[in-house]
Design a protein around this motif. Structure first.
Motif: not given
Length: 468
Positions: A186, A260, A281, A283, A345-346, A348
């Motif tokens: 990313y 991620g 994702d 990640g 945090w992404r 997810f």
């Protein structure tokens, strides 16, 4: 900083996009299915996406309110319309923005059982819960809410723009099971988030006190983290054109990075019945450059101004009540700007589906499955969810997928999620020699009147797909 919060909230209401993409999931002759499940079954040996046009994805949605609720002419009083909407919407309702543009996409077969896919895409994701208590307090005041707590923890939002570099590997273990994974880098362009806020405002009657009411703000603690914003704000003579140019210059090499992964599988229980699942994702983003944190904190209690009317001499001035009040606020309710690194945090995503095929079709040129029949009708059920600050948002979609000819397939879907209980979707994909084009639209009922729709979706793309 509060202007930034306002802009994000406004964008969320005006361009509400979300991430549920059921119309391309499990479509085994489209490379985009690998982005949702790197372990999905595929039946092509090479693909090359047309730059910037292999996938354009927009999905719009807002729970609890539509544009028609606010801008309808049924009631000429705007304040009454807004007040009615605020009474209807709750702190659990949300607005979500997601856009994805595939910049580069290509892939190729490795050996007899493997497939590598790689590319670059740009993504924008904004998610904001409706700040119920702060909005009611700001719009209606506290006169009708004596003794009620107004919670500042309702103010929660996240927003980011980033570029994603990825490479994935799909592998057919045997005739029944295929697995896959994808690694993502990313590159952050912009980020703003505020998720762990606190504080309570309350007004109480005090018949025996120095005034009729006592106002208290206890435990205020609001933090807004940003990266990629301070440099734009502090730049001299910054214009919209310059800001856009600066953001575009970061599109390929952003200031902050993260990592991620995606993982997934597809398992054919029988020749006709299959199950599959994926996580996308999973990640973390690390924000270390161009970082700024706005922190608002403190507690304060007041019974209001208590004016005195002493006899003043010719050279005496009145008591500066308002200046004193402002000084007390500055001492007890503070604002500070920090430059601390932070991680996010992404959001997810989780997908899981079952699929059943009927009607044997002509054998496909499928390098993964040798001389296994392909079914012209596929009936499936897909569960999908996205992790958010207050918990996951999710939806369920049932679909019928029909292979009309060797070059054309269609999918008709019916879904239920937080946005709608009557979400109809349609996808068509056609191939002309090796050139493929697809179009997918969700919540078709909403397209009849977008102002009244809680959600709307559109996906389209063009690429070259090859089969040996």
């Amino acid at each position: 900083m509060w202007r930034l919060v306002f802009i994000i909230s406004f964008l969320s209401i005006g361009f509400c996009f979300a991430q549920n993409r059921p119309l391309l999931y499990n479509v085994d002759d489209l490379p985009q299915a690998l982005l949702q499940n790197p372990g999905t079954r595929i039946d092509f040996t090479k693909h090359i996406g047309i730059p910037f046009f292999s996938q354009i994805h927009l999905f719009a949605g807002s729970t609890g309110v539509t544009a028609h609720d606010i801008f309808s002419d049924s009631n000429p009083n705007v304040n009454q319309r807004v007040q009615r909407v605020m009474g209807k919407i709750t702190a659990s309702d949300y607005f979500s923005v997601n856009e994805q543009l595939e910049i580069l996409s290509f892939g190729w077969q490795v050996g007899q059982k493997g497939y590598i896919s790689t590319g670059i895409y740009q993504e924008l994701d904004i998610f904001a819960y409706f700040p119920k208590d702060p909005a009611v307090l700001a719009f209606e005041g506290n006169a009708d809410y004596i003794g009620r707590n107004f919670e500042f923890s309702d103010a929660i939002f996240t927003g980011e723009v980033l570029t994603v570099y990825h490479v994935g590997f799909n592998y057919k273990l045997d005739a029944k099971l295929s697995v896959g994974g994808r690694v993502k880098l990313y590159s952050g362009i912009f980020n703003a988030e505020s998720t762990n806020n606190g504080g309570v405002f309350r007004t109480d009657r005090t018949p025996g006190g120095p005034n009729f009411y006592r106002h208290s703000l206890e435990g205020l603690d609001i933090v807004v983290n940003t990266s990629g914003y301070a440099s734009l704000r502090d730049e001299k003579d910054m214009t919209v054109d310059k800001a856009v140019s600066e953001l575009l210059s970061r599109s390929f090499f952003g200031q902050n990075i993260g990592m991620g992964v995606d993982v997934g599988f597809n398992y054919r229980v029988t020749e006709q019945f299959a199950i599959n699942a994926s996580i996308q994702d999973l990640g973390l983003m690390s924000h270390q450059k161009d970082v700024e944190n706005a922190h608002y904190f403190g507690s304060y209690e007041t019974d209001g101004l208590e004016p005195l009317f002493p006899e003043l001499g010719p050279n005496e001035s009145t008591i500066p009540y308002w200046d004193i009040f402002e000084e007390e606020l500055d001492v007890n309710l503070r604002e500070e700007t920090l430059f601390n690194e932070y991680n996010t945090w992404r959001p997810f995503k989780v997908n899981a589906s079952i699929e059943f095929g009927t009607g044997k079709a002509i054998l496909p040129c499928d390098y993964l499955i040798f001389k296994k029949p392909k079914y012209s009708n596929l009936f499936g059920m897909l569960f999908s969810g996205v992790n958010r600050p207050k918990g996951p948002t999710y939806g369920v979609t049932a679909y019928w997928d029909r292979k009309v000819t060797d070059q054309t397939r269609v999918r008709l879907a019916y879904g239920i999620d937080d946005f709608s209980l009557t979400k109809l979707g349609f996808m068509v994909s056609s191939r002309f020699n090796n050139f493929n084009i697809y179009l997918a639209a969700n919540d078709l009922i909403g397209y009849t009147n977008l102002a009244k729709a809680n959600s709307a979706s559109l996906q389209l793309g063009m690429q070259f797909i090859f089969k040996d």
